[in-house]
Structure formats: structure tokens, C-alpha cells
Design a protein around this motif. Sequence first.
Motif, PDB file in Angstrom:
ATOM      1  N   GLY A 112     -19.391 -44.789   7.493  1.00  0.00           N
ATOM      2  CA  GLY A 112     -18.733 -44.690   6.194  1.00  0.00           C
ATOM      3  C   GLY A 112     -17.257 -44.391   6.287  1.00  0.00           C
ATOM      4  O   GLY A 112     -16.681 -43.822   5.360  1.00  0.00           O
ATOM      5  N   ILE A 113     -16.619 -44.792   7.395  1.00  0.00           N
ATOM      6  CA  ILE A 113     -15.192 -44.563   7.598  1.00  0.00           C
ATOM      7  C   ILE A 113     -14.452 -45.884   7.489  1.00  0.00           C
ATOM      8  O   ILE A 113     -14.841 -46.885   8.100  1.00  0.00           O
ATOM      9  N   SER A 114     -13.379 -45.902   6.716  1.00  0.00           N
ATOM     10  CA  SER A 114     -12.529 -47.091   6.620  1.00  0.00           C
ATOM     11  C   SER A 114     -11.077 -46.678   6.777  1.00  0.00           C
ATOM     12  O   SER A 114     -10.723 -45.509   6.574  1.00  0.00           O
ATOM     13  N   ALA A 115     -10.229 -47.632   7.162  1.00  0.00           N
ATOM     14  CA  ALA A 115      -8.822 -47.318   7.433  1.00  0.00           C
ATOM     15  C   ALA A 115      -7.916 -48.390   6.853  1.00  0.00           C
ATOM     16  O   ALA A 115      -8.308 -49.553   6.720  1.00  0.00           O
ATOM     17  N   THR A 116      -6.712 -47.995   6.510  1.00  0.00           N
ATOM     18  CA  THR A 116      -5.677 -48.930   6.084  1.00  0.00           C
ATOM     19  C   THR A 116      -4.330 -48.346   6.499  1.00  0.00           C
ATOM     20  O   THR A 116      -4.269 -47.217   7.021  1.00  0.00           O
ATOM     21  N   ILE A 117      -3.276 -49.093   6.298  1.00  0.00           N
ATOM     22  CA  ILE A 117      -1.920 -48.612   6.613  1.00  0.00           C
ATOM     23  C   ILE A 117      -1.108 -48.599   5.327  1.00  0.00           C
ATOM     24  O   ILE A 117      -1.072 -49.599   4.596  1.00  0.00           O
ATOM     25  N   VAL A 118      -0.495 -47.477   5.044  1.00  0.00           N
ATOM     26  CA  VAL A 118       0.384 -47.345   3.879  1.00  0.00           C
ATOM     27  C   VAL A 118       1.770 -46.971   4.376  1.00  0.00           C
ATOM     28  O   VAL A 118       1.914 -46.047   5.185  1.00  0.00           O
ATOM     29  N   THR A 119       2.767 -47.679   3.887  1.00  0.00           N
ATOM     30  CA  THR A 119       4.148 -47.413   4.293  1.00  0.00           C
ATOM     31  C   THR A 119       4.904 -46.792   3.127  1.00  0.00           C
ATOM     32  O   THR A 119       5.012 -47.406   2.054  1.00  0.00           O
ATOM     33  N   ASP A 120       5.374 -45.569   3.316  1.00  0.00           N
ATOM     34  CA  ASP A 120       6.162 -44.906   2.273  1.00  0.00           C
ATOM     35  C   ASP A 120       7.602 -44.762   2.744  1.00  0.00           C
ATOM     36  O   ASP A 120       8.014 -45.397   3.732  1.00  0.00           O
ATOM     37  N   SER A 121       8.366 -43.929   2.069  1.00  0.00           N
ATOM     38  CA  SER A 121       9.797 -43.788   2.401  1.00  0.00           C
ATOM     39  C   SER A 121      10.028 -43.156   3.765  1.00  0.00           C
ATOM     40  O   SER A 121      11.129 -43.238   4.324  1.00  0.00           O
ATOM     41  N   GLN A 122       8.986 -42.513   4.337  1.00  0.00           N
ATOM     42  CA  GLN A 122       9.140 -41.861   5.633  1.00  0.00           C
ATOM     43  C   GLN A 122       8.691 -42.747   6.798  1.00  0.00           C
ATOM     44  O   GLN A 122       9.018 -42.481   7.945  1.00  0.00           O
ATOM     45  N   GLY A 123       7.900 -43.787   6.513  1.00  0.00           N
ATOM     46  CA  GLY A 123       7.394 -44.650   7.581  1.00  0.00           C
ATOM     47  C   GLY A 123       5.970 -45.108   7.283  1.00  0.00           C
ATOM     48  O   GLY A 123       5.469 -44.976   6.157  1.00  0.00           O
ATOM     49  N   SER A 124       5.317 -45.640   8.295  1.00  0.00           N
ATOM     50  CA  SER A 124       3.947 -46.167   8.130  1.00  0.00           C
ATOM     51  C   SER A 124       2.928 -45.114   8.550  1.00  0.00           C
ATOM     52  O   SER A 124       3.084 -44.452   9.574  1.00  0.00           O
ATOM     53  N   ARG A 125       1.858 -44.993   7.758  1.00  0.00           N
ATOM     54  CA  ARG A 125       0.832 -43.982   8.008  1.00  0.00           C
ATOM     55  C   ARG A 125      -0.544 -44.652   8.112  1.00  0.00           C
ATOM     56  O   ARG A 125      -0.844 -45.613   7.395  1.00  0.00           O
ATOM     57  N   LEU A 126      -1.378 -44.130   9.008  1.00  0.00           N
ATOM     58  CA  LEU A 126      -2.767 -44.554   9.109  1.00  0.00           C
ATOM     59  C   LEU A 126      -3.559 -43.722   8.105  1.00  0.00           C
ATOM     60  O   LEU A 126      -3.630 -42.495   8.220  1.00  0.00           O
ATOM     61  N   VAL A 127      -4.137 -44.408   7.098  1.00  0.00           N
ATOM     62  CA  VAL A 127      -4.853 -43.715   6.028  1.00  0.00           C
ATOM     63  C   VAL A 127      -6.358 -43.925   6.218  1.00  0.00           C
ATOM     64  O   VAL A 127      -6.835 -45.058   6.303  1.00  0.00           O
ATOM     65  N   LEU A 128      -7.115 -42.815   6.297  1.00  0.00           N
ATOM     66  CA  LEU A 128      -8.565 -42.871   6.502  1.00  0.00           C
ATOM     67  C   LEU A 128      -9.296 -42.414   5.247  1.00  0.00           C
ATOM     68  O   LEU A 128      -8.886 -41.449   4.591  1.00  0.00           O
ATOM     69  N   THR A 129     -10.395 -43.094   4.928  1.00  0.00           N
ATOM     70  CA  THR A 129     -11.231 -42.748   3.777  1.00  0.00           C
ATOM     71  C   THR A 129     -12.676 -42.634   4.237  1.00  0.00           C
ATOM     72  O   THR A 129     -13.176 -43.467   4.997  1.00  0.00           O
ATOM     73  N   SER A 130     -13.361 -41.593   3.747  1.00  0.00           N
ATOM     74  CA  SER A 130     -14.784 -41.412   4.047  1.00  0.00           C
ATOM     75  C   SER A 130     -15.605 -41.678   2.788  1.00  0.00           C
ATOM     76  O   SER A 130     -15.153 -41.415   1.671  1.00  0.00           O
ATOM     77  N   SER A 131     -16.808 -42.213   2.975  1.00  0.00           N
ATOM     78  CA  SER A 131     -17.695 -42.449   1.834  1.00  0.00           C
ATOM     79  C   SER A 131     -18.569 -41.232   1.528  1.00  0.00           C
ATOM     80  O   SER A 131     -19.256 -41.202   0.499  1.00  0.00           O
TER      81      SER A 131
END
Length: 486
Positions: free
Chosen positions: A162-181
Motif C-alpha cells: 500500500g505504498i506509492s511514490a511521486t515527485i513534487v518540485t517546489d521552490s526549494q527543489g524536488s522531493r520524493l513524496v510517499l503515500t500509504s493506504s
Amino acid sequence: MAGVTGIGSGINIDDIVTASVAAEKAPKQNQIDKLETKTTTKLTALGSLKSAVSEFQSALALLNSPSSFLAKSATSSNTTALNATASQSAIAGTYKVEVSQLASSSKIASAAFSGGSTTAFNTGSLSIKVGGEDALTLNVDSTNNTLAGMRDAINTQGKSAGISATIVTDSQGSRLVLTSSKMGDGKDITMTGTSTGTGSTSLEALTFPPAALDPADFATTAEYDAAVAEATLKGGKTIATAQSAKLTVDGLAVVSDSNTIDKAIDGISLKLTAVTETDKPLTLTVADNTTGVQTNVQNFVTAYNKMMSTINSLTKVTTVTNSDPVVAGLAGDSTARALVSSIRNELVSAQSGTGSISALANLGITTKQDGTLEVDTAKLTTAVSSNYEGVAAYFTGDDGLAARLTTKLKPYTDGGGILEQRTTALNNTITSLDKQQDDLDLRMTALQTRLYKQYNAMDALVSQLSTTADSLASQLDSLPGLVKKS
């Protein structure tokens, strides 16, 4: 067929042969045509009858369901916050429900990296836990040691956890974003990076939550404050904290790791969708599903009437003024009569052991002159409201009306049953008629050939005799001393 004919005799041989063959063929052809028409009509009618009975059986199968009769309705006064469904085991009543918190899952973002999704990391491992329990350990090597590579690997290997990941880029840089179900208190995501290789960004930089900064590691307070400020901007962040749903039912506290709750109230499934206003609980009303029962009964009557209308149309004889009566395919058919008789007998027979509901008349259902049923809605409503379980018992169960009618119909529609046997016999008749037609056509072809030969031989003989007569007349005219009379 025989080419030029009638030259010697002047007779129209084609017309004679055609008429002779037609006269010879007509009696048998009429017999075949009449029997084929009658058989085909019956075959079509039996197909329509079987279809109508099968459709009625389907309606009976739906009718013979205690759960559809005894199911309760669950109505929320605030469907924005809560919806509910009730099973037949639910007890009718009202409940005050106040929702103070919805269940949610954990979502985190790693520290920001200026290199974007292609930021390269050391080789090693990335361990992901949910609520302190191992969910996924990712082996980081040269094939996936970028933010994009780890994102893809997590999405592939983390599905079962139940783990998924995406990349979000904000004003500070790119982040690995994890979500659990997984939802519920304490089921938050943690991530630990461990480097085994060197030369790129440390995997430890992905660790979440990051280790707290120690003031002793900095020469001055200003340096420490600057480091804290930078960590606040670029460090990992908690986007959503995992939590449990919290509600009260009639003042009793309920905690759930899901927004769908099946065990708070017996026989009721609750689905939470929003928080209610403080001290303003919604009302959940559980009641007998009388409307659904009335609909089931009406559907039974409709299906029965449709079947009877089909049978009536297949068995009627229509008298037309100054014309022969129009006879339907199954008029006077014993199978149709027996089927209708068995069904009607079952409908009018009293059912024991069901209390005050022992016949359709108790429900306001009566038979009209044409054999169909009609419903007195007011009487049905009263019967359902006053004896909810009795109505269900009358229709459902092994001894209920639906089961008894199904038993009566099975001999007709089962494989190898009465209707199938009759259909097979009629198909065999059609096959036999096709064979008789082929044989008749062969005999008529042979007769036509024989007649042409006979008439052509006669015509040739007449032509020959005519030629001989002309020759004799010519010779007689040439004899000396013969005096011709003008």
C-alpha cells in the motif's frame, strides 16, 4: 428441357409436361407445405412459451430471497457526513451519531534536492516502514539511484504494502513524496536511507524524520539558527498524519482505523465522509424496508401477468367475420393447458404455517377474468406494515410460494424437460419434411424427363408419318392415267 419440341405434331409439349408434373406433384406438395407450416408455427410458439416461462422463473428466483424481503433501510439525516446500509439482522430503531474525526493515512515528503528528478544518490538501501512495521526495503543500485528511479521502484515493489511514490518540485527543489493506504493512529510513514557506496548524494539525506540538529555541532548560535532555518525550508515534511476515525453512537465512543465501520452497530455498515458540527449529532434511522417488499411483490405480479399474456396469445382462436378463424400456434395444446393449470392451482392453494398470510388474497392480490393478477395497493401496504415477516415467509423459503411455483415449472423448462422434448420432436418433423421434399423433387424431375422423352418420340413419329404421307401423295399424283378432280 428437351429443346425445340412440337415441330412434327404442332403440340405445345412444354405446357403439357409442366401441367402433368404439377398435377402429379400437387397433392403431396400440399401435404408437405401444410404440415411444415403447422410444425414451424408450433415450434415458434413453443420457443416463445419457454422464453416466457424462463423469464418468470428468473423473477421467482429473485423473489425467493429472504434477504431482499427482510433487509432493513438505514437513513441518515446528514448524508454529507454519514451514509449507512442495513442487513436483515439489523434492529429497527434510531441512533444519534456524532463524527469528530475521519480516518486518514500518512503522507510525507523527503528533503528537497536541487538536481531535480535526476539527482544521483549513493548506492545502498532505502527502508520504508508504516507504523513501525517494515513495509518495503529498496535496494538502491546503479539502475535506480535517482529520485525518478527510486520513485518507479517503490511504485512497482510497494503495491502489496500500500505504498506509492511521486515527485513534487517546489521552490526549494524536488522531493520524493510517499503515500500509504493504511489508516489509523500511529500508522505513519518513516524512511531510512543507508549508503554503501560513495560519490553522489548521500542516501541518508532521504531519511525521514531527519535527525534533530545538535547545537553542540555548531560554533555559534547564529550558525545553529541558520541551519535550523534551512532544514525547515529544505528538510522533509509531514504532509498528512495517519489517524483513526472517531465518533460517538448515542454517546458511546467508537474508534476505527477505517471510515467504513461494520461493527459499531449490529447489522449496520457506516460510511463516514465528513465531520459533524460539535454537539449537533445526526440521526440514523433503521426501519423495515416496506417499500422494497411492496416492490418485490409488484414485480412478481408483473412477471406473472407477462407470462400469462404470452400464453393467452399463443393459445387463442380469433374469429374473423366472413373468414376462417385465426388459430394460434398452441391453440388447444395440452402442454400449455397443463402448465397453466398447475400454476393456477398453486396460486389458489392455501399455505399453512404462515400466520395470517396464507393466500395471495390476504395481500390484496386477486385474479382477473383473463387469468392475470391485479394488486390492491392499499391492502398490500396494510399487510406489509402489519405483518412484515409473515409476507416474507409466504413468498420465500423451501415452502414459500416462489419455491413451489419453481418446482411446478422445472419439469417444463429443465434440460430434457417437456418443452425441450416437444421441440426436439418438432425439429425431427421438419428434418423429415425436408427429406420428403427432396424425394418429391427427385421424383418430379424423373417424371418430367420421362414425359419429355415420350412426347418428343411421339412428335418425331408424327413428323415421320407426315413426311411419308406427303411422299405417297406425290407419287400417286405422278401415276400415268390418273385424273385429278379439281
